[in-house]
Motif scaffolding. Structure first.
Motif, PDB file in Angstrom:
ATOM      1  N   SER A   1       1.140  -1.157  -0.676  1.00  0.00           N
ATOM      2  CA  SER A   1       1.853  -0.299   0.285  1.00  0.00           C
ATOM      3  C   SER A   1       1.305   1.126   0.307  1.00  0.00           C
ATOM      4  O   SER A   1       1.281   1.767   1.358  1.00  0.00           O
ATOM      5  CB  SER A   1       3.357  -0.294  -0.007  1.00  0.00           C
ATOM      6  OG  SER A   1       3.684   0.527  -1.124  1.00  0.00           O
ATOM      7  N   ILE A   2       0.864   1.640  -0.839  1.00  0.00           N
ATOM      8  CA  ILE A   2       0.351   3.018  -0.849  1.00  0.00           C
ATOM      9  C   ILE A   2      -1.124   3.075  -0.462  1.00  0.00           C
ATOM     10  O   ILE A   2      -1.637   4.143  -0.147  1.00  0.00           O
ATOM     11  CB  ILE A   2       0.579   3.723  -2.202  1.00  0.00           C
ATOM     12  CG1 ILE A   2      -0.108   2.980  -3.338  1.00  0.00           C
ATOM     13  CG2 ILE A   2       2.066   3.889  -2.480  1.00  0.00           C
ATOM     14  CD1 ILE A   2      -0.054   3.726  -4.660  1.00  0.00           C
ATOM     15  N   GLU A   3      -1.786   1.922  -0.472  1.00  0.00           N
ATOM     16  CA  GLU A   3      -3.178   1.872  -0.021  1.00  0.00           C
ATOM     17  C   GLU A   3      -3.285   1.510   1.463  1.00  0.00           C
ATOM     18  O   GLU A   3      -4.356   1.626   2.056  1.00  0.00           O
ATOM     19  CB  GLU A   3      -3.973   0.859  -0.849  1.00  0.00           C
ATOM     20  CG  GLU A   3      -4.186   1.293  -2.293  1.00  0.00           C
ATOM     21  CD  GLU A   3      -5.037   0.310  -3.077  1.00  0.00           C
ATOM     22  OE1 GLU A   3      -5.249  -0.821  -2.574  1.00  0.00           O
ATOM     23  OE2 GLU A   3      -5.482   0.665  -4.188  1.00  0.00           O
ATOM     24  N   ALA A   4      -2.170   1.095   2.055  1.00  0.00           N
ATOM     25  CA  ALA A   4      -2.185   0.649   3.446  1.00  0.00           C
ATOM     26  C   ALA A   4      -2.500   1.800   4.402  1.00  0.00           C
ATOM     27  O   ALA A   4      -2.134   2.956   4.146  1.00  0.00           O
ATOM     28  CB  ALA A   4      -0.836   0.035   3.806  1.00  0.00           C
ATOM     29  N   VAL A   5      -3.160   1.463   5.492  1.00  0.00           N
ATOM     30  CA  VAL A   5      -3.474   2.482   6.499  1.00  0.00           C
ATOM     31  C   VAL A   5      -2.193   3.033   7.120  1.00  0.00           C
ATOM     32  O   VAL A   5      -2.131   4.200   7.494  1.00  0.00           O
ATOM     33  CB  VAL A   5      -4.404   1.890   7.579  1.00  0.00           C
ATOM     34  CG1 VAL A   5      -4.643   2.892   8.711  1.00  0.00           C
ATOM     35  CG2 VAL A   5      -5.737   1.490   6.947  1.00  0.00           C
ATOM     36  N   ARG A   6      -1.156   2.188   7.209  1.00  0.00           N
ATOM     37  CA  ARG A   6       0.138   2.644   7.712  1.00  0.00           C
ATOM     38  C   ARG A   6       1.247   2.160   6.796  1.00  0.00           C
ATOM     39  O   ARG A   6       1.222   1.029   6.312  1.00  0.00           O
ATOM     40  CB  ARG A   6       0.393   2.126   9.132  1.00  0.00           C
ATOM     41  CG  ARG A   6      -0.501   2.754  10.188  1.00  0.00           C
ATOM     42  CD  ARG A   6      -0.210   4.246  10.386  1.00  0.00           C
ATOM     43  NE  ARG A   6      -1.106   4.852  11.365  1.00  0.00           N
ATOM     44  CZ  ARG A   6      -2.266   5.440  11.069  1.00  0.00           C
ATOM     45  NH1 ARG A   6      -2.680   5.481   9.805  1.00  0.00           N
ATOM     46  NH2 ARG A   6      -3.002   5.979  12.015  1.00  0.00           N
ATOM     47  N   GLY A   7       2.228   3.042   6.576  1.00  0.00           N
ATOM     48  CA  GLY A   7       3.379   2.720   5.757  1.00  0.00           C
ATOM     49  C   GLY A   7       4.488   2.079   6.576  1.00  0.00           C
ATOM     50  O   GLY A   7       4.269   1.647   7.715  1.00  0.00           O
TER      51      GLY A   7
END
Length: 310
Positions: free
Chosen positions: A63-69
């Motif tokens: 989730s913290i590496e995702a391009v969007r939260g």
């Protein structure tokens, strides 16, 4: 599963005697009450009561590496003609108002640059549950002390007169900046101790010592920086911060001075974790900061204090 349990129990109750049916329903009611009580004690509501600033679901590495939260993001343009003390910019913010107010961050570009150079941080951070103001400076040649004042002017605009001011918690603010904007974020933190977090990105400043800073600060440098080499900028900046301060130094591996100008998972991952941990007091993100991250393909070095104190 609970739905099927209730359906089955209701069916059996409807086919038995009235006495048996009432007994089964009573037991069902007791069981449901127990489940509700357990949920109340251990569910999100209890966590929210402990920390009213938590926003969004429990984080994971993905989730913290995702391009969007998890939050949908809207944006609004702020004209330079409508502000004083800085050059206008773009506000990115969670579209939903159902979670209440959010912490906010102002972000400054570097020397000769405009907000477009740090624009990727707007939706990236806002989608994780922040209001983000990427700004233009009064001139592209402004020095760090001026950029620091402009970051604070932008935060004041955001919390006092902007169209999204009702979405912002004015007590939970932070600053970021690239290059001279990174030096400016240190200037802003020095000038306004109430700031909750500062993240200088490959920062540049002629002032090398920052013992006055009382804001939790994550300094991100780059091993291949030839414009603001870490030995003369990011490293002494970090070393001069008070040892009692929650502070960290992340040196990007195989990176340059301009790495923060493009979408970067490592900057986002640890930037989000730092902002969540200190602007939102969200200890769910402590796991990504402590124990200290180890060297990897993207991290040359990471220093800091653990566990965090504030």
């Amino acid at each position: 599963m609970q739905h099927h349990m209730r359906t089955g129990a209701a069916h059996r109750a409807s086919t038995g005697s009235p006495h048996r049916r009432s007994g089964q329903l009573a037991r069902l009611a007791t069981a449901v009450a127990a489940v509700v009580g357990l949920t109340t004690l251990s569910g999100p509501g209890a966590q929210a009561a402990d920390n009213p600033y938590e926003r969004g679901p429990a984080p994971t590495t993905a989730s913290i590496e995702a391009v969007r939260g998890p939050y949908a993001v809207s944006q609004t343009t702020v004209s330079s003609l409508a502000v004083t003390g800085f050059g206008g910019g773009t506000i990115y913010y969670p579209t939903s108002t159902s979670d209440g107010t959010f912490g906010a961050i102002a972000v400054s570009p570097g020397y000769t640059a405009t907000q477009s150079s740090i624009a990727w941080l707007g939706p990236r951070l806002a989608s994780q549950g922040f209001v983000v103001f990427t700004i233009d400076t009064l001139t592209t040649l402004d020095q760090p002390d001026s950029r620091g004042r402009q970051l604070l002017a932008a935060l004041d605009h955001l919390t006092q007169v902007s169209s999204v001011r009702s979405r912002v918690d004015s007590g939970r603010l932070g600053v970021m900046g690239h290059s001279m904007g990174g030096g400016g974020s240190l200037e802003a933190a020095k000038a306004r101790p109430s700031l909750q977090a500062a993240i200088p990105l490959t920062p540049w400043n002629l002032d090398k010592t920052w013992p006055e800073v009382g804001t939790p600060t994550l300094i991100i440098g780059a091993d291949g920086d030839t414009v603001a080499p870490v030995a003369g900028h990011a490293e002494p900046f970090y070393s001069s911060l008070p040892s009692s301060l929650d502070r960290a130094y992340l040196e990007l591996n195989n990176a340059t001075h301009f790495t923060p100008n493009s979408s970067n998972t490592t900057i986002a991952k640890y930037g989000i974790s730092w902002l969540k941990r200190f602007i939102d007091n969200d200890t769910r993100y402590e796991q990504f900061l402590c124990p200290l991250p180890q060297p990897s393909l993207t991290i040359d070095e990471y220093r800091g204090n653990c566990p965090h104190t504030s």
